[in-house]
Design a protein around this motif. Structure first.
Motif, short mmCIF file in Angstrom:
data_model
loop_
_atom_site.label_atom_id
_atom_site.label_comp_id
_atom_site.label_asym_id
_atom_site.label_seq_id
_atom_site.Cartn_x
_atom_site.Cartn_y
_atom_site.Cartn_z
N LYS A 16 0.83 -1.22 0.00
CA LYS A 16 0.00 0.00 0.00
C LYS A 16 0.87 1.27 0.00
CE LYS A 16 -4.08 -2.08 0.63
NZ LYS A 16 -5.19 -2.07 -0.24
N ASN A 19 2.20 1.58 -3.62
CA ASN A 19 1.17 1.80 -4.61
C ASN A 19 -0.14 2.09 -3.88
OD1 ASN A 19 -0.60 1.85 -6.73
ND2 ASN A 19 -0.16 -0.21 -7.45
N VAL A 20 -0.48 3.33 -3.78
CA VAL A 20 -1.67 3.76 -3.05
C VAL A 20 -2.94 3.17 -3.67
CG1 VAL A 20 -2.99 5.78 -2.27
CG2 VAL A 20 -0.51 5.90 -2.41
N ASN A 21 -2.94 2.94 -4.96
CA ASN A 21 -4.12 2.42 -5.65
C ASN A 21 -4.18 0.89 -5.66
OD1 ASN A 21 -4.92 5.04 -6.29
ND2 ASN A 21 -3.60 5.06 -8.09
N SER A 22 -3.37 0.24 -4.87
CA SER A 22 -3.34 -1.22 -4.83
C SER A 22 -4.62 -1.77 -4.21
CB SER A 22 -2.14 -1.69 -4.01
OG SER A 22 -2.19 -3.09 -3.85
N TYR A 23 -5.18 -2.78 -4.85
CA TYR A 23 -6.40 -3.43 -4.35
C TYR A 23 -6.10 -4.81 -3.77
CZ TYR A 23 -8.89 0.27 -6.76
OH TYR A 23 -9.34 1.49 -7.16
#
Length: 131
Positions: A16, A19-23
């Protein structure tokens, strides 16, 4: 990261951060770790892998079989723990848990206590109950 003994919650935090946009979910982390561990073990069963590791790392071990291919009881200890216990006047304790593991086998734990009240594990055994 699993190879470096990083805990799953720390793996997901690291992902996270990078990569803040990690799901990625924690379940995906656990699944990936399981696949990785299975790939290391190849086609060996868990007990076969344990026996290989005990041999490789030169642990003192003993086992008893049931029906020639099923391990009934197993004992193991690190040689350095035995040397340490034998070289000092130490107390020796034996403790047993009751069916709290995956295989519902009692775990027998051999513990040494130093004169300074420090404890260390000497050996372990899974023992099948005599029924």
């Amino acid at each position: 990261m699993t190879k470096s003994m990083v805990k799953p919650r720390n793996i997901i935090l690291m992902l996270k951060e990078h990569n803040v946009n990690s799901y990625t979910t924690i379940k995906q982390i656990y699944d990936a770790r399981s696949v990785y561990r299975s790939s290391i073990r190849d086609s060996d069963a868990e007990m076969q892998q344990l026996m290989k590791l005990l041999e490789r790392d030169q642990y003192i071990h003993w086992h008893r079989l049931k029906d020639e291919d099923v391990v009934r009881d197993i004992f193991w200890c690190h040689p350095d723990a035995v040397k340490f216990y034998n070289s000092h006047n130490l107390e020796f304790l034996i403790d047993s848990t009751y069916k709290t593991n995956r295989y519902r086998l009692p775990l027998l734990d051999f513990v040494g206590v130093t004169p300074t009240k420090m404890t260390f594990s000497i050996g372990f055994a899974y023992l099948r109950e005599n029924v």
